[in-house]
Design an enzyme around this catalytic site. Structure first.
Site, short mmCIF file in Angstrom:
data_model
loop_
_atom_site.label_atom_id
_atom_site.label_comp_id
_atom_site.label_asym_id
_atom_site.label_seq_id
_atom_site.Cartn_x
_atom_site.Cartn_y
_atom_site.Cartn_z
N ALA A 40 -22.36 11.20 -51.58
CA ALA A 40 -23.21 12.19 -52.25
C ALA A 40 -24.64 11.64 -52.28
CB ALA A 40 -22.69 12.54 -53.64
N HIS A 56 -28.55 10.72 -51.96
CA HIS A 56 -29.80 11.35 -52.37
C HIS A 56 -30.95 10.41 -51.99
CE1 HIS A 56 -29.67 8.53 -55.67
NE2 HIS A 56 -28.48 9.01 -56.05
N GLY A 59 -32.64 8.36 -53.55
CA GLY A 59 -32.51 7.00 -54.10
C GLY A 59 -31.75 6.10 -53.14
N HIS A 60 -30.61 6.60 -52.65
CA HIS A 60 -29.83 5.83 -51.67
C HIS A 60 -30.65 5.62 -50.39
CE1 HIS A 60 -26.33 7.91 -53.80
NE2 HIS A 60 -26.04 6.63 -53.94
N GLN A 69 -13.21 1.73 -60.34
CA GLN A 69 -14.32 1.60 -61.29
C GLN A 69 -14.51 2.84 -62.17
OE1 GLN A 69 -17.26 1.24 -57.93
NE2 GLN A 69 -18.62 2.24 -59.38
N LYS A 86 -31.53 1.97 -61.05
CA LYS A 86 -31.03 2.92 -62.06
C LYS A 86 -29.81 2.32 -62.73
CE LYS A 86 -28.60 6.62 -61.26
NZ LYS A 86 -27.38 6.34 -62.09
N ASP A 87 -28.96 1.70 -61.92
CA ASP A 87 -27.79 0.99 -62.46
C ASP A 87 -28.18 -0.47 -62.65
OD1 ASP A 87 -25.85 3.21 -62.32
OD2 ASP A 87 -26.30 3.10 -60.20
N GLN A 121 -25.48 -2.96 -63.50
CA GLN A 121 -24.65 -3.22 -62.31
C GLN A 121 -25.32 -4.25 -61.41
OE1 GLN A 121 -22.45 -0.24 -59.79
NE2 GLN A 121 -24.30 -0.31 -58.55
N SER A 135 -29.41 10.87 -59.12
CA SER A 135 -28.03 10.41 -59.29
C SER A 135 -27.13 11.42 -58.60
CB SER A 135 -27.69 10.37 -60.79
OG SER A 135 -26.29 10.33 -60.96
#
Ligand code: PAF
Length: 278
Positions: free
Chosen positions: A28, A30, A32-33, A57, A146-147, A150, A182
């Protein structure tokens, strides 16, 4: 762009390559990726993206069921961004029958915020990341801020396992109204999507007032501001040090301090963060 479904074939394909940049994702995709893919491509690395919705997870079954899957579009975006290799394994390829899950000890950083609110999440995430690192054997791996927690856990994982991998953080990419990109944003209704902009608006409001109020007052300011967005259910707001994620007790010292937010809007859970001091 080469597409692999089997780990053995991918490992063999990359085995003599010492110039691999890896972007693990759950699809999925976007912007950001894609910004992470572009960072790897710009560094001249053989860029590998994995797309794997990792059941280990998800502490919430419905979140796993509803997680968006847009594989055809993902492949188009990756090709256009100059990605070299995509890995799309089945669950059985990553977790063959009788796979033993690792139990990691990441110390204090996994016990706060997402660690506290999503039991088992980081352990499940680290299990897949260790497996994917073992298959791809990258020199560089890219993760979005953003994470942020993580990212901290992954740095700890690399230290713990003494892996020769440089972890490269990528800046948060935002929509025009400030909502952090996201994969889950596409699950919001139109009205929820509108109100979701309140997360960024609140982070900005706190930052603008960082020299006016003390931390307790800033927390109050944030909580009051969320009342303007009735569809947002606040899960937590936390001020924490950027280096070790230790919760900020009173006023900050000279260290970098970030504000972290997790909310629920309808059925969707979103997180965001911003550097406030430092
Ligand atoms: O950030 C994500 O999308 C996932 O947590 C990751 C790192 C791909 C592991 O499944």
């Amino acid at each position: 762009m080469k597409v692999f479904k089997e780990k053995a074939a991918l490992t063999a394909y990359l085995s003599n390559n010492k110039n691999v940049g890896f972007v693990p994702t759950m699809g999925a995709l976007h912007p950001g990726h894609i910004s992470l893919i572009s960072m790897s491509v710009a560094q001249g690395l053989t860029t590998v993206c994995s797309i794997f919705v990792n059941p280990a997870q998800f502490n919430d079954k419905n979140d796993l069921i509803n997680y968006p899957r847009t594989i055809e579009k993902d492949l188009q975006l990756l090709e256009a961004a100059g990605c070299d290799v995509v890995f799309i394994p089945e669950v059985s390829e990553i977790y063959p029958p009788n796979t033993e899950m690792q139990q990691y000890d990441f110390g204090a950083i996994e016990k706060v915020m997402e660690g506290e609110h999503r039991p088992g999440h980081f352990n499940g995430m680290a299990n897949v990341v260790e497996r994917l690192f073992g298959i791809v054997k990258p020199q560089f791996a890219f993760f979005g801020e953003k994470d942020f927690q993580q990212l901290c856990v992954i740095k700890q994982l690399v230290k713990l396992l003494q892996l020769p991998i440089t972890i490269v953080p990528g800046k948060i990419v935002r929509e025009n109204d400030g909502l952090a990109m996201s994969s889950r944003n596409m699950l919001l209704t139109a009205e929820e999507r509108k109100q979701a902009a309140g997360i960024y608006a609140t982070l900005c409001l706190v930052k603008e007032n960082k020299d006016v109020y003390n931390t307790e007052q800033l927390m109050q300011l944030a909580q009051n501001n969320f009342k303007h967005y009735p569809l947002i259910n606040l899960e937590y707001i936390q001020f924490a040090y950027a280096d070790d994620l230790a919760p900020l007790k009173h006023n900050h010292s000279n260290s970098a301090v970030m504000m972290f937010v997790a909310v629920r809007i309808g059925k969707v859970r979103l997180i965001d963060n911003m550097l406030i001091y430092g």
